[in-house]
Scaffold this motif. Structure first.
Motif, short mmCIF file in Angstrom:
data_model
loop_
_atom_site.label_atom_id
_atom_site.label_comp_id
_atom_site.label_asym_id
_atom_site.label_seq_id
_atom_site.Cartn_x
_atom_site.Cartn_y
_atom_site.Cartn_z
N ASP A 1 -6.64 -122.00 -13.50
CA ASP A 1 -7.65 -121.17 -13.71
C ASP A 1 -7.42 -120.10 -12.59
OD1 ASP A 1 -10.23 -120.02 -15.03
OD2 ASP A 1 -10.69 -119.90 -12.96
N VAL A 2 -7.20 -118.72 -13.02
CA VAL A 2 -6.72 -117.69 -11.99
C VAL A 2 -7.76 -116.49 -12.13
CG1 VAL A 2 -4.17 -118.48 -11.84
CG2 VAL A 2 -5.18 -116.57 -13.59
N PRO A 3 -7.99 -116.03 -10.87
CA PRO A 3 -8.83 -115.03 -10.77
C PRO A 3 -8.20 -113.65 -11.39
CG PRO A 3 -8.03 -115.24 -8.53
CD PRO A 3 -7.68 -116.33 -9.47
N VAL A 4 -8.89 -112.85 -11.93
CA VAL A 4 -8.32 -111.30 -12.57
C VAL A 4 -8.86 -110.22 -11.25
CG1 VAL A 4 -8.25 -109.52 -14.09
CG2 VAL A 4 -8.31 -112.10 -14.86
N ASP B 1 -3.56 -111.56 -7.14
CA ASP B 1 -4.88 -111.76 -7.85
C ASP B 1 -5.68 -112.58 -6.87
OD1 ASP B 1 -4.53 -110.44 -10.23
OD2 ASP B 1 -3.53 -111.93 -11.44
N PHE B 2 -5.02 -113.45 -5.77
CA PHE B 2 -5.72 -114.03 -4.92
C PHE B 2 -6.02 -113.13 -3.74
CE2 PHE B 2 -3.13 -116.88 -7.62
CZ PHE B 2 -4.13 -117.80 -8.08
N TYR B 3 -6.11 -111.91 -3.65
CA TYR B 3 -6.64 -111.15 -2.47
C TYR B 3 -8.24 -111.54 -2.45
CZ TYR B 3 -3.12 -107.70 -1.23
OH TYR B 3 -2.02 -106.94 -0.63
N LYS B 4 -8.40 -111.26 -1.29
CA LYS B 4 -10.02 -111.41 -1.14
C LYS B 4 -10.77 -110.26 -1.47
CE LYS B 4 -9.41 -114.19 2.97
NZ LYS B 4 -9.43 -114.25 4.79
#
Length: 225
Positions: free
Chosen positions: A83-86, A37-40
């Motif tokens: 908090d994490v991106p989806v 989920d931490f890909y650019k």
């Protein structure tokens, strides 16, 4: 850091794409942070290309935000939430964000193909319980990865075939690199055993081996899984 930060640790679970990281992490029953989920996002000017191609090299650590991943792991160890991106792999974009909770568990898993790239940083921060690299037969990994990516519609079929062939040929080098970065190479049964030991408080944080040791580990071939 708070007292919880001193008792909460992470197991970093690395391995080639398709090696079974997600399914193994799910079997542990521990909270699992998805490092993919931490890909650019597509369009980022820093994204690398596959040499001699116009394809984005999503298997290069330069396509991934290591700083954000380490920050999330640190916050989880300190406060139990972050908090994490989806991330939508099919569109290479972040579609939102969510709060990820681990409650008061003393251990969680962070899995992804770039997990080994942050072993040294997590170890220096005192966050690391163990670091593992799943390995198996390249042909099995190729088949598992292709079926998964087709089922989930991650990218176009031609792209997946090009990527799959490239990764199958490079798999032993990928394992050697991740081992050199400090991830212990193992099959699924051994990984589950080390995860159980970490959950019981018997951390076995590996020291990064020398390049010659890493190469020998990769050349020894798969040990199952």
């Amino acid at each position: 850091m708070s007292s919880q930060a001193l008792s909460t640790r992470v197991v970093l679970l690395a391995g080639p794409s398709g090696s079974g990281k997600s399914s193994l992490a799910a079997r542990t029953g521990l909270p699992v942070l998805r490092l993919d989920d931490f890909y650019k996002e597509a369009g980022d000017p820093t994204l690398p290309l596959v040499p001699g191609s116009t394809d984005i090299d999503w298997d290069s650590a330069q396509s991934w935000d290591a700083d954000a991943a380490v920050t999330a792991i640190t916050e989880l160890c300190r406060s139990g939430h972050t908090d994490v991106p989806v991330y939508d792999l099919s569109t290479s974009s972040r579609t939102g964000h969510e709060t990820f909770h681990i409650e008061r568990t003393p251990l969680f898993v962070a899995e992804g193909i770039f997990a080994a790239d942050i072993v040294e940083r997590c170890q220096s921060l005192g966050l690391l319980a163990d670091a593992l690299c799943l390995r198996g037969r390249p042909s099995t990994t190729f088949r598992r990865r292709l079926l998964r990516d087709l089922r989930e519609g991650r990218k176009s079929v031609p792209f997946l075939l090009r990527r799959g062939w490239r990764l199958m040929r490079a798999e032993r080098r990928i394992v050697a690199r991740q081992t050199e970065l400090g991830a212990y190479p193992c099959n699924k049964p051994e990984a589950l055993g080390r995860l159980a030991a970490a959950a019981a408080g018997r951390c076995r944080t590996p020291a990064a081996p020398s390049p010659s040791t890493a190469a020998a580990a990769a050349k020894s071939g798969p040990s199952g899984g």
